[in-house]
Design a protein around this motif. Structure first.
Motif, PDB file in Angstrom:
ATOM      1  N   UNK A  40      35.013  24.668  10.999  1.00 40.23           N
ATOM      2  CA  UNK A  40      36.049  25.704  10.948  1.00 40.23           C
ATOM      3  C   UNK A  40      35.467  27.081  10.654  1.00 40.23           C
ATOM      4  N   UNK A  41      34.212  27.133  10.232  1.00 37.76           N
ATOM      5  CA  UNK A  41      33.544  28.432  10.067  1.00 37.76           C
ATOM      6  C   UNK A  41      33.071  28.978  11.412  1.00 37.76           C
ATOM      7  N   UNK A  42      33.040  28.111  12.426  1.00 35.87           N
ATOM      8  CA  UNK A  42      32.571  28.490  13.761  1.00 35.87           C
ATOM      9  C   UNK A  42      33.741  28.696  14.712  1.00 35.87           C
TER      10      UNK A  42
ATOM     11  N   UNK B 106      42.922  18.099  17.686  1.00 40.59           N
ATOM     12  CA  UNK B 106      41.469  18.066  17.888  1.00 40.59           C
ATOM     13  C   UNK B 106      40.885  16.816  17.234  1.00 40.59           C
ATOM     14  N   UNK B 107      39.844  16.281  17.853  1.00 38.27           N
ATOM     15  CA  UNK B 107      39.201  15.062  17.365  1.00 38.27           C
ATOM     16  C   UNK B 107      37.764  15.376  16.984  1.00 38.27           C
ATOM     17  N   UNK B 108      37.335  14.822  15.848  1.00 42.08           N
ATOM     18  CA  UNK B 108      35.958  14.983  15.388  1.00 42.08           C
ATOM     19  C   UNK B 108      35.362  13.604  15.152  1.00 42.08           C
TER      20      UNK B 108
ATOM     21  N   UNK C 146      37.925  28.758   8.694  1.00 44.83           N
ATOM     22  CA  UNK C 146      37.245  29.119   7.445  1.00 44.83           C
ATOM     23  C   UNK C 146      37.803  28.347   6.246  1.00 44.83           C
ATOM     24  N   UNK C 147      37.952  27.054   6.444  1.00 38.02           N
ATOM     25  CA  UNK C 147      38.479  26.171   5.407  1.00 38.02           C
ATOM     26  C   UNK C 147      37.368  25.802   4.422  1.00 38.02           C
ATOM     27  N   UNK C 148      37.678  25.762   3.151  1.00 42.39           N
ATOM     28  CA  UNK C 148      36.729  25.305   2.142  1.00 42.39           C
ATOM     29  C   UNK C 148      36.819  23.784   2.010  1.00 42.39           C
ATOM     30  N   UNK C 149      35.689  23.178   1.681  1.00 42.93           N
ATOM     31  CA  UNK C 149      35.661  21.717   1.645  1.00 42.93           C
ATOM     32  C   UNK C 149      36.645  21.137   0.633  1.00 42.93           C
ATOM     33  N   UNK C 150      36.919  21.880  -0.417  1.00 47.38           N
ATOM     34  CA  UNK C 150      37.854  21.387  -1.433  1.00 47.38           C
ATOM     35  C   UNK C 150      39.263  21.184  -0.860  1.00 47.38           C
ATOM     36  N   UNK C 151      39.594  21.936   0.188  1.00 47.44           N
ATOM     37  CA  UNK C 151      40.925  21.848   0.793  1.00 47.44           C
ATOM     38  C   UNK C 151      40.911  21.149   2.144  1.00 47.44           C
TER      39      UNK C 151
ATOM     40  N   UNK D 210      33.089  18.294   4.334  1.00 44.82           N
ATOM     41  CA  UNK D 210      32.012  19.246   4.615  1.00 44.82           C
ATOM     42  C   UNK D 210      31.896  19.526   6.106  1.00 44.82           C
ATOM     43  N   UNK D 211      32.161  18.525   6.933  1.00 44.51           N
ATOM     44  CA  UNK D 211      32.144  18.726   8.382  1.00 44.51           C
ATOM     45  C   UNK D 211      33.242  19.694   8.802  1.00 44.51           C
ATOM     46  N   UNK D 212      34.443  19.504   8.260  1.00 49.13           N
ATOM     47  CA  UNK D 212      35.556  20.400   8.594  1.00 49.13           C
ATOM     48  C   UNK D 212      35.259  21.821   8.117  1.00 49.13           C
ATOM     49  N   UNK D 213      34.712  21.954   6.928  1.00 47.55           N
ATOM     50  CA  UNK D 213      34.344  23.283   6.433  1.00 47.55           C
ATOM     51  C   UNK D 213      33.368  23.955   7.395  1.00 47.55           C
ATOM     52  N   UNK D 214      32.351  23.203   7.826  1.00 45.32           N
ATOM     53  CA  UNK D 214      31.334  23.772   8.721  1.00 45.32           C
ATOM     54  C   UNK D 214      31.924  24.147  10.080  1.00 45.32           C
TER      55      UNK D 214
END
Length: 298
Positions: free
Chosen positions: A250-252, A259-261, A156-161, A244-248
């Motif tokens: 990490x919400x799931x 981990x690799x993205x 649940x990371x916010x994109x700002x962080x 934005x990808x990490x925010x999305x």
């Protein structure tokens, strides 16, 4: 003090490779000489305590300016592996560049990142390695991508962080079997057939620590097949940024160290050109500040 890190087999044993001042250095041996109390097992394990290890590497490089012959490696002789071997997750983002969506014949607007998984233990390949074409398909495609390596647990990371959770960046080729698209039925694309063949995730050779890449949306990205440019773009053209990808994601799910993205590919993939890889082809991906990744198609 800029450096990069990779993984290679040295005398048939997995070692961490440090690239510093145009030299390839066996980091295991360097650490054993300069800080013998430390022990390095793998780059994956280093991501589990990433801030600690980046501090240690900086300190080691400040303590020595010379390297002995046992520590130095010739790049041409290095048996590169994927820099992160056996990560817990290999997550890929699809349709993340507008021009790529158009060339794939899609018109639907993307409102959130579109993602899928690849099995890391069987798809990851290192620099200069061969990838065998599946016998059942003649439509194997290339996809140059910026890949992100996670450096600490993220939920649940916010994109700002979000970028503070990144260990580093590397090069990635999201190889794809386009017959899965052509042969799709009312149930949609079979993403295992499309993306999960053995060797369909060449990566590396080096991870550039995030501290040296202040803006991952400001990198040139290029792919050549047999020295002919097929993709020539820029990460600023992503629909969804790395943050934005990490925010999305990490919400799931909880993103874990190592981990690799894969962040998606720009225009110029073979499917839009009706061109596909064949035995004997050489694929080279170049990303500004990160280096080059070569794959030989067999």
């Amino acid at each position: 003090m800029h450096y990069q890190l990779g993984t290679a087999l040295v005398e048939e044993k997995e070692k961490v490779i440090l690239y510093f001042n145009d030299k390839y250095i066996n980091l295991n041996r360097l650490v054993a000489r300069v800080k013998p109390a430390l022990k390095i097992n793998s780059l994956f394990e280093m991501t589990q305590e990433w801030p600690y290890w980046t501090d240690q590497i900086t300190n080691i490089l400040s303590l020595t300016s010379t390297f002995n012959s046992e520590e130095l490696l010739s790049e041409s002789d290095i048996n590169w592996q994927a820099p992160i071997l056996y990560p817990n997750k290999l997550i890929c983002i699809g349709a993340n560049y507008t021009d790529h969506i158009e060339e794939m014949g899609k018109e639907k607007a993307i409102v959130k990142p579109y993602s899928f998984l690849k099995p890391p233990s069987t798809t990851l390949k290192g620099h200069r390695k061969e990838v065998s074409l599946p016998k059942a398909s003649n439509m194997i495609d290339w996809e140059a991508e910026l890949a992100v390596v996670i450096g600490k647990r993220a939920k649940n990371v916010k994109k700002e962080d979000a970028l503070t959770y990144v260990a580093g960046y590397t090069l990635f080729n999201d190889l794809s079997d386009r017959e899965a698209i052509v042969n799709s039925d009312g149930l949609g694309i079979d993403w295992v057939v499309h993306k999960a063949h053995d060797g369909f995730a060449p990566m590396g050779p080096l991870v550039t620590p995030a501290q040296f890449i202040p803006d991952p949306q400001n990198l040139k990205i290029k792919l050549k097949v047999n020295n002919e440019i097929k993709q020539d773009s820029h990460t600023s053209k992503m629909i969804f940024t790395v943050a934005e990808i990490i925010e999305h994601l990490s919400s799931i799910m909880t993103l874990e160290p190592g981990d690799i993205i894969g962040t998606g590919t720009p225009a110029g993939a073979g499917f839009g050109r009706n061109e596909f890889l064949k035995s004997g082809d050489k694929v080279v991906i170049e990303i500004e500040k990160l280096g080059a990744l070569t794959t030989h198609i067999q």
